[in-house]
Design a protein around this motif. Sequence first.
Motif, short mmCIF file in Angstrom:
data_model
loop_
_atom_site.label_atom_id
_atom_site.label_comp_id
_atom_site.label_asym_id
_atom_site.label_seq_id
_atom_site.Cartn_x
_atom_site.Cartn_y
_atom_site.Cartn_z
N TYR A 114 0.83 -1.20 0.00
CA TYR A 114 0.00 0.00 0.00
C TYR A 114 0.86 1.26 0.00
N VAL A 115 1.92 1.27 0.79
CA VAL A 115 2.81 2.44 0.85
C VAL A 115 3.47 2.64 -0.51
N MET A 116 3.88 1.55 -1.16
CA MET A 116 4.51 1.66 -2.47
C MET A 116 3.53 2.26 -3.48
N ARG A 117 2.28 1.85 -3.45
CA ARG A 117 1.29 2.41 -4.37
C ARG A 117 1.05 3.89 -4.09
N ILE A 118 0.95 4.24 -2.83
CA ILE A 118 0.74 5.64 -2.48
C ILE A 118 1.93 6.48 -2.93
N ALA A 119 3.15 5.99 -2.73
CA ALA A 119 4.34 6.72 -3.16
C ALA A 119 4.36 6.86 -4.68
N LEU A 120 3.98 5.83 -5.40
CA LEU A 120 3.95 5.90 -6.85
C LEU A 120 2.93 6.92 -7.34
N VAL A 121 1.77 6.94 -6.73
CA VAL A 121 0.75 7.93 -7.10
C VAL A 121 1.25 9.33 -6.77
N ALA A 122 1.88 9.50 -5.61
CA ALA A 122 2.39 10.82 -5.23
C ALA A 122 3.47 11.30 -6.20
N ILE A 123 4.36 10.41 -6.59
CA ILE A 123 5.42 10.77 -7.54
C ILE A 123 4.81 11.14 -8.90
N THR A 124 3.83 10.37 -9.34
CA THR A 124 3.20 10.64 -10.64
C THR A 124 2.46 11.98 -10.61
N VAL A 125 1.71 12.21 -9.56
CA VAL A 125 0.99 13.48 -9.45
C VAL A 125 1.99 14.63 -9.32
N GLY A 126 3.06 14.43 -8.58
CA GLY A 126 4.08 15.48 -8.44
C GLY A 126 4.74 15.81 -9.77
N LEU A 127 5.08 14.78 -10.55
CA LEU A 127 5.68 15.04 -11.86
C LEU A 127 4.71 15.74 -12.81
N ALA A 128 3.45 15.30 -12.81
CA ALA A 128 2.45 15.94 -13.67
C ALA A 128 2.20 17.38 -13.22
N GLY A 129 2.15 17.59 -11.92
CA GLY A 129 1.95 18.95 -11.40
C GLY A 129 3.12 19.87 -11.73
N THR A 130 4.33 19.35 -11.61
CA THR A 130 5.51 20.15 -11.94
C THR A 130 5.53 20.50 -13.42
N ALA A 131 5.18 19.54 -14.27
CA ALA A 131 5.13 19.82 -15.71
C ALA A 131 4.04 20.85 -16.02
N ALA A 132 2.89 20.73 -15.39
CA ALA A 132 1.81 21.70 -15.61
C ALA A 132 2.22 23.08 -15.11
N TRP A 133 2.83 23.15 -13.93
CA TRP A 133 3.26 24.43 -13.38
C TRP A 133 4.31 25.07 -14.29
N GLY A 134 5.25 24.29 -14.79
CA GLY A 134 6.27 24.83 -15.69
C GLY A 134 5.66 25.38 -16.96
N THR A 135 4.66 24.68 -17.51
CA THR A 135 4.00 25.15 -18.71
C THR A 135 3.23 26.43 -18.45
N ILE A 136 2.48 26.46 -17.36
CA ILE A 136 1.68 27.65 -17.01
C ILE A 136 2.60 28.83 -16.72
N HIS A 137 3.68 28.60 -15.99
CA HIS A 137 4.60 29.67 -15.64
C HIS A 137 5.24 30.26 -16.90
N ARG A 138 5.65 29.40 -17.84
CA ARG A 138 6.26 29.89 -19.07
C ARG A 138 5.28 30.64 -19.94
N LEU A 139 4.03 30.17 -19.99
CA LEU A 139 3.04 30.83 -20.84
C LEU A 139 2.60 32.19 -20.33
N PHE A 140 2.39 32.30 -19.02
CA PHE A 140 1.78 33.50 -18.48
C PHE A 140 2.74 34.44 -17.76
N TYR A 141 3.84 33.94 -17.23
CA TYR A 141 4.70 34.76 -16.39
C TYR A 141 6.09 34.97 -16.97
N ALA A 142 6.43 34.36 -18.06
CA ALA A 142 7.79 34.55 -18.59
C ALA A 142 7.81 35.40 -19.81
#
Length: 142
Positions: A114-142
């Motif tokens: 269960y901990v391994m699954r939770i960590a995998l979901v957290a890593i996946t969401v973190g990577l997707a969130g970081t990619a989304a934040w980078g795209t949004i930051h470049r489009l609107f704030y750079a």
Amino acid sequence: MASSDVEPENGDDPSETPPPSENNDDFNAAIKSGSEMEASEPDASAQAPPPRPTYEDQVPGVRFLASLLKATIFTDLFVYHADLRFAHPTKQERVDALNEAHPVFYKLCRNSDYVMRIALVAITVGLAGTAAWGTIHRLFYA
């Protein structure tokens, strides 16, 4: 010697076999019409529509992520140890015997999955969130 005195070679009694014209009406009619007496079963592959592609087939990497989320590495380790330690007829009996002998090890393996699954979901969401934040930051704030 008359022909009725000769016994058939295969042992059949000639009086029991019907003449060719009797009981063959269906067969003869089918031969004349060129149709089968019984319909063949329809070919399932010809009538079934092609399967709809799933989400896993359309997006690359989703099948790999789904296989990681379904993985039970630590529980498989527990089952492996049960197979080594016990000689019961079924795998379920071996796992139950090891569970009775070592309940803490069983809980540790299950919770680690269960901990391994939770960590995998957290890593996946973190990577997707970081990619989304980078795209949004470049489009609107750079």
